[in-house]
Motif scaffolding. Sequence first.
Motif, PDB file in Angstrom:
ATOM      1  N   HIS A  38       0.830  -1.201   0.000  1.00  0.00           N
ATOM      2  CA  HIS A  38       0.000   0.000   0.000  1.00  0.00           C
ATOM      3  C   HIS A  38       0.868   1.256   0.000  1.00  0.00           C
ATOM      4  O   HIS A  38       1.908   1.280   0.659  1.00  0.00           O
ATOM      5  CB  HIS A  38      -0.902   0.030   1.232  1.00  0.00           C
ATOM      6  CG  HIS A  38      -1.981  -0.992   1.184  1.00  0.00           C
ATOM      7  ND1 HIS A  38      -1.743  -2.327   1.385  1.00  0.00           N
ATOM      8  CD2 HIS A  38      -3.302  -0.870   0.951  1.00  0.00           C
ATOM      9  CE1 HIS A  38      -2.877  -2.988   1.279  1.00  0.00           C
ATOM     10  NE2 HIS A  38      -3.840  -2.123   1.016  1.00  0.00           N
ATOM     11  N   VAL A  39       0.406   2.260  -0.723  1.00  0.00           N
ATOM     12  CA  VAL A  39       1.098   3.545  -0.781  1.00  0.00           C
ATOM     13  C   VAL A  39       0.050   4.637  -0.610  1.00  0.00           C
ATOM     14  O   VAL A  39      -0.968   4.643  -1.307  1.00  0.00           O
ATOM     15  CB  VAL A  39       1.822   3.739  -2.132  1.00  0.00           C
ATOM     16  CG1 VAL A  39       2.457   5.118  -2.215  1.00  0.00           C
ATOM     17  CG2 VAL A  39       2.852   2.646  -2.354  1.00  0.00           C
ATOM     18  N   ALA A  40       0.298   5.558   0.321  1.00  0.00           N
ATOM     19  CA  ALA A  40      -0.586   6.712   0.502  1.00  0.00           C
ATOM     20  C   ALA A  40       0.127   7.940  -0.043  1.00  0.00           C
ATOM     21  O   ALA A  40       1.270   8.207   0.305  1.00  0.00           O
ATOM     22  CB  ALA A  40      -0.921   6.905   1.979  1.00  0.00           C
ATOM     23  N   ILE A  41      -0.560   8.666  -0.900  1.00  0.00           N
ATOM     24  CA  ILE A  41      -0.037   9.908  -1.445  1.00  0.00           C
ATOM     25  C   ILE A  41      -0.818  11.048  -0.787  1.00  0.00           C
ATOM     26  O   ILE A  41      -2.042  11.085  -0.880  1.00  0.00           O
ATOM     27  CB  ILE A  41      -0.233   9.994  -2.979  1.00  0.00           C
ATOM     28  CG1 ILE A  41       0.396   8.797  -3.689  1.00  0.00           C
ATOM     29  CG2 ILE A  41       0.279  11.315  -3.527  1.00  0.00           C
ATOM     30  CD1 ILE A  41       1.892   8.710  -3.591  1.00  0.00           C
ATOM     31  N   VAL A  42      -0.112  11.930  -0.105  1.00  0.00           N
ATOM     32  CA  VAL A  42      -0.751  13.079   0.537  1.00  0.00           C
ATOM     33  C   VAL A  42      -0.274  14.327  -0.191  1.00  0.00           C
ATOM     34  O   VAL A  42       0.914  14.646  -0.176  1.00  0.00           O
ATOM     35  CB  VAL A  42      -0.408  13.152   2.042  1.00  0.00           C
ATOM     36  CG1 VAL A  42      -1.074  14.358   2.691  1.00  0.00           C
ATOM     37  CG2 VAL A  42      -0.815  11.865   2.747  1.00  0.00           C
ATOM     38  N   ALA A  43      -1.221  15.011  -0.840  1.00  0.00           N
ATOM     39  CA  ALA A  43      -0.872  16.198  -1.635  1.00  0.00           C
ATOM     40  C   ALA A  43      -2.091  17.103  -1.761  1.00  0.00           C
ATOM     41  O   ALA A  43      -3.218  16.620  -1.833  1.00  0.00           O
ATOM     42  CB  ALA A  43      -0.402  15.784  -3.016  1.00  0.00           C
ATOM     43  N   ASP A  44      -1.842  18.396  -1.792  1.00  0.00           N
ATOM     44  CA  ASP A  44      -2.947  19.331  -1.967  1.00  0.00           C
ATOM     45  C   ASP A  44      -3.324  19.553  -3.424  1.00  0.00           C
ATOM     46  O   ASP A  44      -4.506  19.615  -3.740  1.00  0.00           O
ATOM     47  CB  ASP A  44      -2.637  20.665  -1.282  1.00  0.00           C
ATOM     48  CG  ASP A  44      -2.803  20.560   0.226  1.00  0.00           C
ATOM     49  OD1 ASP A  44      -3.735  19.871   0.677  1.00  0.00           O
ATOM     50  OD2 ASP A  44      -1.999  21.155   0.945  1.00  0.00           O
ATOM     51  N   MET A  60      -2.826  12.055 -10.718  1.00  0.00           N
ATOM     52  CA  MET A  60      -1.689  11.293 -11.259  1.00  0.00           C
ATOM     53  C   MET A  60      -1.446  10.032 -10.427  1.00  0.00           C
ATOM     54  O   MET A  60      -1.215   8.953 -10.973  1.00  0.00           O
ATOM     55  CB  MET A  60      -0.433  12.161 -11.294  1.00  0.00           C
ATOM     56  CG  MET A  60       0.765  11.439 -11.876  1.00  0.00           C
ATOM     57  SD  MET A  60       0.525  10.979 -13.582  1.00  0.00           S
ATOM     58  CE  MET A  60       1.285  12.361 -14.355  1.00  0.00           C
ATOM     59  N   ALA A  61      -1.498  10.155  -9.123  1.00  0.00           N
ATOM     60  CA  ALA A  61      -1.288   8.992  -8.247  1.00  0.00           C
ATOM     61  C   ALA A  61      -2.345   7.922  -8.510  1.00  0.00           C
ATOM     62  O   ALA A  61      -2.026   6.727  -8.580  1.00  0.00           O
ATOM     63  CB  ALA A  61      -1.330   9.427  -6.789  1.00  0.00           C
ATOM     64  N   GLU A  62      -3.582   8.337  -8.683  1.00  0.00           N
ATOM     65  CA  GLU A  62      -4.650   7.377  -8.953  1.00  0.00           C
ATOM     66  C   GLU A  62      -4.461   6.720 -10.317  1.00  0.00           C
ATOM     67  O   GLU A  62      -4.705   5.528 -10.481  1.00  0.00           O
ATOM     68  CB  GLU A  62      -6.003   8.064  -8.849  1.00  0.00           C
ATOM     69  CG  GLU A  62      -6.320   8.472  -7.415  1.00  0.00           C
ATOM     70  CD  GLU A  62      -7.481   9.452  -7.295  1.00  0.00           C
ATOM     71  OE1 GLU A  62      -8.056   9.829  -8.337  1.00  0.00           O
ATOM     72  OE2 GLU A  62      -7.791   9.837  -6.154  1.00  0.00           O
ATOM     73  N   ALA A  63      -3.999   7.470 -11.296  1.00  0.00           N
ATOM     74  CA  ALA A  63      -3.769   6.912 -12.629  1.00  0.00           C
ATOM     75  C   ALA A  63      -2.619   5.909 -12.619  1.00  0.00           C
ATOM     76  O   ALA A  63      -2.695   4.853 -13.250  1.00  0.00           O
ATOM     77  CB  ALA A  63      -3.484   8.039 -13.622  1.00  0.00           C
ATOM     78  N   VAL A  64      -1.564   6.226 -11.905  1.00  0.00           N
ATOM     79  CA  VAL A  64      -0.385   5.359 -11.834  1.00  0.00           C
ATOM     80  C   VAL A  64      -0.700   4.068 -11.080  1.00  0.00           C
ATOM     81  O   VAL A  64      -0.084   3.038 -11.313  1.00  0.00           O
ATOM     82  CB  VAL A  64       0.796   6.119 -11.189  1.00  0.00           C
ATOM     83  CG1 VAL A  64       1.948   5.211 -10.862  1.00  0.00           C
ATOM     84  CG2 VAL A  64       1.251   7.236 -12.106  1.00  0.00           C
ATOM     85  N   SER A  65      -1.694   4.109 -10.210  1.00  0.00           N
ATOM     86  CA  SER A  65      -2.018   2.920  -9.419  1.00  0.00           C
ATOM     87  C   SER A  65      -2.404   1.734 -10.294  1.00  0.00           C
ATOM     88  O   SER A  65      -2.288   0.590  -9.869  1.00  0.00           O
ATOM     89  CB  SER A  65      -3.140   3.232  -8.424  1.00  0.00           C
ATOM     90  OG  SER A  65      -4.358   3.431  -9.089  1.00  0.00           O
ATOM     91  N   ALA A  66      -2.829   2.004 -11.517  1.00  0.00           N
ATOM     92  CA  ALA A  66      -3.213   0.923 -12.429  1.00  0.00           C
ATOM     93  C   ALA A  66      -2.022   0.083 -12.873  1.00  0.00           C
ATOM     94  O   ALA A  66      -2.199  -1.070 -13.273  1.00  0.00           O
ATOM     95  CB  ALA A  66      -3.931   1.502 -13.645  1.00  0.00           C
ATOM     96  N   ILE A  67      -0.807   0.627 -12.807  1.00  0.00           N
ATOM     97  CA  ILE A  67       0.358  -0.122 -13.286  1.00  0.00           C
ATOM     98  C   ILE A  67       1.278  -0.585 -12.165  1.00  0.00           C
ATOM     99  O   ILE A  67       2.235  -1.303 -12.425  1.00  0.00           O
ATOM    100  CB  ILE A  67       1.157   0.695 -14.316  1.00  0.00           C
ATOM    101  CG1 ILE A  67       1.649   2.014 -13.728  1.00  0.00           C
ATOM    102  CG2 ILE A  67       0.323   0.954 -15.558  1.00  0.00           C
ATOM    103  CD1 ILE A  67       2.619   2.757 -14.611  1.00  0.00           C
ATOM    104  N   GLN A 113      -1.417  -1.102  -3.854  1.00  0.00           N
ATOM    105  CA  GLN A 113      -2.635  -0.294  -3.873  1.00  0.00           C
ATOM    106  C   GLN A 113      -2.252   1.134  -3.499  1.00  0.00           C
ATOM    107  O   GLN A 113      -1.600   1.353  -2.484  1.00  0.00           O
ATOM    108  CB  GLN A 113      -3.658  -0.851  -2.891  1.00  0.00           C
ATOM    109  CG  GLN A 113      -4.986  -0.149  -2.957  1.00  0.00           C
ATOM    110  CD  GLN A 113      -6.026  -0.788  -2.049  1.00  0.00           C
ATOM    111  OE1 GLN A 113      -5.749  -1.739  -1.344  1.00  0.00           O
ATOM    112  NE2 GLN A 113      -7.217  -0.250  -2.060  1.00  0.00           N
ATOM    113  N   ILE A 114      -2.645   2.092  -4.325  1.00  0.00           N
ATOM    114  CA  ILE A 114      -2.298   3.493  -4.102  1.00  0.00           C
ATOM    115  C   ILE A 114      -3.572   4.276  -3.863  1.00  0.00           C
ATOM    116  O   ILE A 114      -4.553   4.124  -4.592  1.00  0.00           O
ATOM    117  CB  ILE A 114      -1.553   4.086  -5.313  1.00  0.00           C
ATOM    118  CG1 ILE A 114      -0.247   3.319  -5.545  1.00  0.00           C
ATOM    119  CG2 ILE A 114      -1.279   5.568  -5.111  1.00  0.00           C
ATOM    120  CD1 ILE A 114       0.484   3.708  -6.813  1.00  0.00           C
ATOM    121  N   LYS A 115      -3.550   5.097  -2.821  1.00  0.00           N
ATOM    122  CA  LYS A 115      -4.707   5.935  -2.520  1.00  0.00           C
ATOM    123  C   LYS A 115      -4.209   7.346  -2.257  1.00  0.00           C
ATOM    124  O   LYS A 115      -3.207   7.540  -1.579  1.00  0.00           O
ATOM    125  CB  LYS A 115      -5.450   5.398  -1.301  1.00  0.00           C
ATOM    126  CG  LYS A 115      -6.744   6.129  -1.031  1.00  0.00           C
ATOM    127  CD  LYS A 115      -7.580   5.399  -0.006  1.00  0.00           C
ATOM    128  CE  LYS A 115      -8.881   6.156   0.218  1.00  0.00           C
ATOM    129  NZ  LYS A 115      -9.753   5.457   1.151  1.00  0.00           N
TER     130      LYS A 115
END
Length: 46
Positions: free
Chosen positions: A3-9, A16-23, A27-29
């Motif tokens: 799992h990877v959490a991306i915290v950004a405003d 971009m993080a959600e799009a990259v999660s497909a590859i 699991q990226i949120k």
Amino acid sequence: MTHVAIVADPRWMRTMAEAVSAIFPAQIKAFEGSQIEAARTWLTQA
């Protein structure tokens, strides 16, 4: 890593993080900066 959490405003960074999660095998949120505690909780419950 499962799992990877991306915290950004900026919305584009979360998008971009959600799009990259497909590859990525992990699991990226994405979370807004004000949701850092929610991100930590999500990671610890993963």
